[in-house]
Design a protein around this motif. Structure first.
Motif, PDB file in Angstrom:
ATOM      1  N   ASP A 185      50.010  27.060   6.531  1.00 13.15           N
ATOM      2  CA  ASP A 185      51.057  27.143   5.519  1.00 13.15           C
ATOM      3  C   ASP A 185      50.920  26.010   4.499  1.00 13.15           C
ATOM      4  N   GLU A 186      49.704  25.822   4.003  1.00  9.59           N
ATOM      5  CA  GLU A 186      49.434  24.804   2.994  1.00  9.59           C
ATOM      6  C   GLU A 186      49.039  25.504   1.699  1.00  9.59           C
ATOM      7  N   ARG A 187      49.930  25.444   0.747  1.00  9.43           N
ATOM      8  CA  ARG A 187      49.752  26.193  -0.481  1.00  9.43           C
ATOM      9  C   ARG A 187      48.506  25.753  -1.233  1.00  9.43           C
ATOM     10  N   SER A 188      48.248  24.441  -1.268  1.00 11.58           N
ATOM     11  CA  SER A 188      47.105  23.946  -2.037  1.00 11.58           C
ATOM     12  C   SER A 188      45.795  24.490  -1.484  1.00 11.58           C
ATOM     13  N   LEU A 189      45.660  24.494  -0.148  1.00  9.93           N
ATOM     14  CA  LEU A 189      44.447  25.035   0.459  1.00  9.93           C
ATOM     15  C   LEU A 189      44.324  26.528   0.199  1.00  9.93           C
ATOM     16  N   PHE A 190      45.427  27.249   0.360  1.00 10.24           N
ATOM     17  CA  PHE A 190      45.393  28.696   0.163  1.00 10.24           C
ATOM     18  C   PHE A 190      45.010  29.045  -1.276  1.00 10.24           C
ATOM     19  N   VAL A 191      45.654  28.384  -2.239  1.00 10.12           N
ATOM     20  CA  VAL A 191      45.357  28.656  -3.649  1.00 10.12           C
ATOM     21  C   VAL A 191      43.918  28.279  -3.971  1.00 10.12           C
ATOM     22  N   GLU A 192      43.466  27.153  -3.441  1.00 11.10           N
ATOM     23  CA  GLU A 192      42.084  26.737  -3.670  1.00 11.10           C
ATOM     24  C   GLU A 192      41.101  27.779  -3.146  1.00 11.10           C
ATOM     25  N   GLY A 193      41.361  28.291  -1.932  1.00 11.53           N
ATOM     26  CA  GLY A 193      40.469  29.282  -1.353  1.00 11.53           C
ATOM     27  C   GLY A 193      40.475  30.594  -2.114  1.00 11.53           C
ATOM     28  N   ILE A 194      41.661  31.070  -2.493  1.00  8.38           N
ATOM     29  CA  ILE A 194      41.750  32.339  -3.223  1.00  8.38           C
ATOM     30  C   ILE A 194      41.090  32.219  -4.601  1.00  8.38           C
ATOM     31  N   LYS A 195      41.366  31.114  -5.295  1.00  7.07           N
ATOM     32  CA  LYS A 195      40.771  30.928  -6.620  1.00  7.07           C
ATOM     33  C   LYS A 195      39.256  30.878  -6.541  1.00  7.07           C
ATOM     34  N   SER A 196      38.715  30.138  -5.564  1.00  5.49           N
ATOM     35  CA  SER A 196      37.261  30.047  -5.422  1.00  5.49           C
ATOM     36  C   SER A 196      36.659  31.393  -5.051  1.00  5.49           C
ATOM     37  N   THR A 197      37.341  32.121  -4.166  1.00 11.62           N
ATOM     38  CA  THR A 197      36.833  33.433  -3.761  1.00 11.62           C
ATOM     39  C   THR A 197      36.802  34.395  -4.940  1.00 11.62           C
ATOM     40  N   LEU A 198      37.916  34.485  -5.671  1.00 14.54           N
ATOM     41  CA  LEU A 198      37.976  35.409  -6.804  1.00 14.54           C
ATOM     42  C   LEU A 198      36.988  35.020  -7.897  1.00 14.54           C
ATOM     43  N   ALA A 199      36.903  33.712  -8.183  1.00 14.18           N
ATOM     44  CA  ALA A 199      35.956  33.268  -9.212  1.00 14.18           C
ATOM     45  C   ALA A 199      34.529  33.591  -8.804  1.00 14.18           C
ATOM     46  N   GLY A 200      34.203  33.366  -7.528  1.00  8.25           N
ATOM     47  CA  GLY A 200      32.858  33.684  -7.060  1.00  8.25           C
ATOM     48  C   GLY A 200      32.557  35.165  -7.142  1.00  8.25           C
ATOM     49  N   LEU A 201      33.542  36.000  -6.807  1.00 11.56           N
ATOM     50  CA  LEU A 201      33.324  37.449  -6.870  1.00 11.56           C
ATOM     51  C   LEU A 201      33.147  37.916  -8.314  1.00 11.56           C
ATOM     52  N   VAL A 202      33.926  37.349  -9.229  1.00 13.62           N
ATOM     53  CA  VAL A 202      33.766  37.714 -10.636  1.00 13.62           C
ATOM     54  C   VAL A 202      32.363  37.344 -11.115  1.00 13.62           C
ATOM     55  N   VAL A 203      31.904  36.145 -10.755  1.00 13.24           N
ATOM     56  CA  VAL A 203      30.563  35.712 -11.144  1.00 13.24           C
ATOM     57  C   VAL A 203      29.510  36.646 -10.545  1.00 13.24           C
ATOM     58  N   ALA A 204      29.678  37.002  -9.274  1.00  9.00           N
ATOM     59  CA  ALA A 204      28.711  37.883  -8.619  1.00  9.00           C
ATOM     60  C   ALA A 204      28.679  39.261  -9.276  1.00  9.00           C
ATOM     61  N   ILE A 205      29.845  39.810  -9.596  1.00  5.71           N
ATOM     62  CA  ILE A 205      29.904  41.137 -10.226  1.00  5.71           C
ATOM     63  C   ILE A 205      29.264  41.103 -11.607  1.00  5.71           C
ATOM     64  N   VAL A 206      29.599  40.082 -12.394  1.00  9.09           N
ATOM     65  CA  VAL A 206      29.019  39.973 -13.736  1.00  9.09           C
ATOM     66  C   VAL A 206      27.505  39.788 -13.654  1.00  9.09           C
ATOM     67  N   ALA A 207      27.040  38.934 -12.733  1.00  4.72           N
ATOM     68  CA  ALA A 207      25.599  38.708 -12.583  1.00  4.72           C
ATOM     69  C   ALA A 207      24.890  40.001 -12.198  1.00  4.72           C
ATOM     70  N   ALA A 208      25.469  40.767 -11.268  1.00  6.53           N
ATOM     71  CA  ALA A 208      24.864  42.040 -10.865  1.00  6.53           C
ATOM     72  C   ALA A 208      24.849  43.036 -12.019  1.00  6.53           C
ATOM     73  N   ALA A 209      25.946  43.077 -12.788  1.00  2.00           N
ATOM     74  CA  ALA A 209      26.015  44.002 -13.924  1.00  2.00           C
ATOM     75  C   ALA A 209      24.985  43.643 -14.989  1.00  2.00           C
ATOM     76  N   VAL A 210      24.862  42.354 -15.283  1.00  2.00           N
ATOM     77  CA  VAL A 210      23.896  41.914 -16.301  1.00  2.00           C
ATOM     78  C   VAL A 210      22.472  42.227 -15.851  1.00  2.00           C
ATOM     79  N   LEU A 211      22.152  41.915 -14.604  1.00  2.00           N
ATOM     80  CA  LEU A 211      20.800  42.194 -14.118  1.00  2.00           C
ATOM     81  C   LEU A 211      20.536  43.693 -14.096  1.00  2.00           C
ATOM     82  N   GLY A 212      21.498  44.473 -13.612  1.00  2.00           N
ATOM     83  CA  GLY A 212      21.296  45.917 -13.580  1.00  2.00           C
ATOM     84  C   GLY A 212      21.104  46.497 -14.967  1.00  2.00           C
ATOM     85  N   TRP A 213      21.937  46.051 -15.924  1.00  2.00           N
ATOM     86  CA  TRP A 213      21.785  46.546 -17.294  1.00  2.00           C
ATOM     87  C   TRP A 213      20.437  46.136 -17.871  1.00  2.00           C
ATOM     88  N   GLY A 214      20.010  44.910 -17.595  1.00  2.00           N
ATOM     89  CA  GLY A 214      18.722  44.457 -18.102  1.00  2.00           C
ATOM     90  C   GLY A 214      17.568  45.245 -17.510  1.00  2.00           C
TER      91      GLY A 214
END
Length: 455
Positions: A185-214
């Motif tokens: 029940d630590e908000r800072s840890l939870f928010v940190e984990g969710i933000k890092s996870t979502l940011a990483g997934l966005v980067v992964a999706i964009v990287a896959a889309a760019v490579l696939g399009w290329g």
């Protein structure tokens, strides 16, 4: 084994030493001057010479140092808290071995199961999970590289390359950080984990889309390639019971790895298996402009990420990790009231409800359809006129999440004798599945010829 160093006010020193001796712990006491520098040391846990070896009383503070088994850290800290010791200065160090008068007996108490099961303290689990998170530059760079490898593996239909992308993916730290934040029940840890996870997934999706399009634009991949027919891609465009099971097991294994002395690095492959290929499939669907692939893979990704975070948190709760602001003496009602007053609780519940209402409902529908369709196929194959057929597999693609009427695609693989043909089997199966599920389907039958020779 851990070596603890605690700064204690001189007036509380006797109480601390008595508490440690009751636990068969052998402390060493160091005096410190006003600037915090060590000036002399002494100490023993022997009852016969305790008074002689203890440092002289006087104003100031003392540094108490003692080795304990890993499982004993929380018990010792709770005991010191009970006598009013505030942990203004606490260092927990990983130690290899210790030779003190009572350490062997102390280890035996915990190793033989007479005390708490193997687990590390709350502070250590926080430090451990944070150490799993690399620096942003490394995190996003490794995410891009792993997404590139995953995209190549999916397009080439190569399981080996897909597994290789999982090995270098850095997502485990972010996902388990959210699990730890939920359990404690630590908000800072939870928010940190969710933000890092979502940011990483966005980067992964964009990287896959760019490579696939290329790759498609440069024609390194044939423009006529139908990505929906590639097995490594099609298997990651819809949620299923087994894929959810992988996510839950990965999250639970991560929780066990964090809470004990077990290595967590191997668990990272399982976590990445539930996350990275699905993120790459979303990017491929975007690159080929196939909304059904992108949306289906995104649903799978959302289900898996939520499953990992909640399974990790549930495992930590099972192992006894609780928010520090909870009192052991507090009633269950008081604990629930406290929990409902925390913003983190509603964020977690929001994630769960979102998954249940959206992807979760689709997952339940898919599982129900799979069971009904498989039952209908088995009934037909086991019925009259098909005695020589042997059912090998039933594969179901939830291809477009209900966009079109014929949204279900069922592929049935059967073995048949070389001298027999069944031209109407696909139609019979389609009607049987439609009658059983009340859904319009497209059925493809793949025959595998077999020849038997009996004496």
């Amino acid at each position: 084994m851990r070596l603890l160093q605690v700064l204690v006010e001189t007036e509380h020193l006797d109480d601390v030493l008595d508490t440690l001796r009751e636990e068969d712990i052998d402390p060493v006491v160091f005096s410190v001057d006003d600037g915090g520098d060590f000036v002399r040391g002494a100490g023993s846990n022997s009852d016969s010479d305790a008074d002689a070896d203890a440092p002289e009383s006087g104003p100031g503070r003392k540094m108490v140092q003692f080795p304990v088994p890993t499982e004993a850290v929380d018990r010792v800290r709770d005991a010191m808290t009970d006598i009013g010791i505030k942990e203004e200065y606490l260092v927990i160090v990983n130690a290899e071995t210790a030779a003190t008068p009572h350490y062997s007996a102390l280890v035996d108490r915990y190793m033989e199961g007479t005390e708490e099961e193997e687990r590390i303290s709350n502070e250590e689990i926080r430090t451990k999970v944070r150490n799993l998170n690399p620096r942003p530059t490394t995190y996003y760079s490794m995410t891009v590289l792993s997404a590139f490898v995953a995209t190549a593996g999916l397009l080439l239909d190569s399981p080996a390359l897909v597994v290789g992308s999982m090995v270098i993916a850095p997502q485990i730290g972010a996902a388990l950080t959210a699990s730890v934040g939920t359990a404690l029940d630590e908000r800072s840890l939870f928010v940190e984990g969710i933000k890092s996870t979502l940011a990483g997934l966005v980067v992964a999706i964009v990287a896959a889309a760019v490579l696939g399009w290329g790759l498609k634009t440069a024609q390194f991949v044939a423009p006529s390639l139908s990505v929906t027919t590639v097995q490594q891609i099609s298997s990651r465009t819809s949620p299923g019971l087994l894929t959810l099971l992988v996510a839950l097991c990965a999250g639970s294994a991560g929780g066990f790895g964090l809470a004990t002395e077990l290595p967590v690095s191997i668990v990272g492959v399982a976590v990445a298996a539930a996350i990275l290929p699905a993120a790459a499939a979303v990017g491929i669907g975007m690159a080929w402009v196939i909304p059904t692939v992108a949306l289906g893979a995104f649903v799978l990704l959302a289900v898996n990420v939520t499953g990992i975070v909640l399974a990790g948190a549930a495992t930590l709760w099972y192992l006894g990790y609780r928010p520090q602001h909870w009192s052991e003496a507090a009633s269950a009602t008081a604990k629930v009231r406290t929990l409902l007053g925390r913003p983190t609780t509603y964020v977690v519940l929001g994630l769960f409800v979102t998954t249940a209402i959206g992807p979760g409902v689709l997952l339940a529908q898919q599982i129900a359809f799979e069971n009904q369709a498989t039952t209908a196929v088995q009934d037909v194959i086991e019925g009259p006129g098909y005695e020589d057929l042997e059912l090998s597999a039933v594969e179901i693609e939830f291809s477009d999440l209900g966009v079109s009427e014929d949204r279900r695609e069922v592929t049935v693989t059967v073995r048949r004798p070389v001298d027999r043909s069944y031209p109407s089997l696909a139609g019979v199966l389609r009607r049987a599945i439609t009658a059983e599920t009340d859904e319009r389907v497209t059925v493809t039958v793949e025959f595998v010829e077999q020849q038997k020779d009996s004496p």
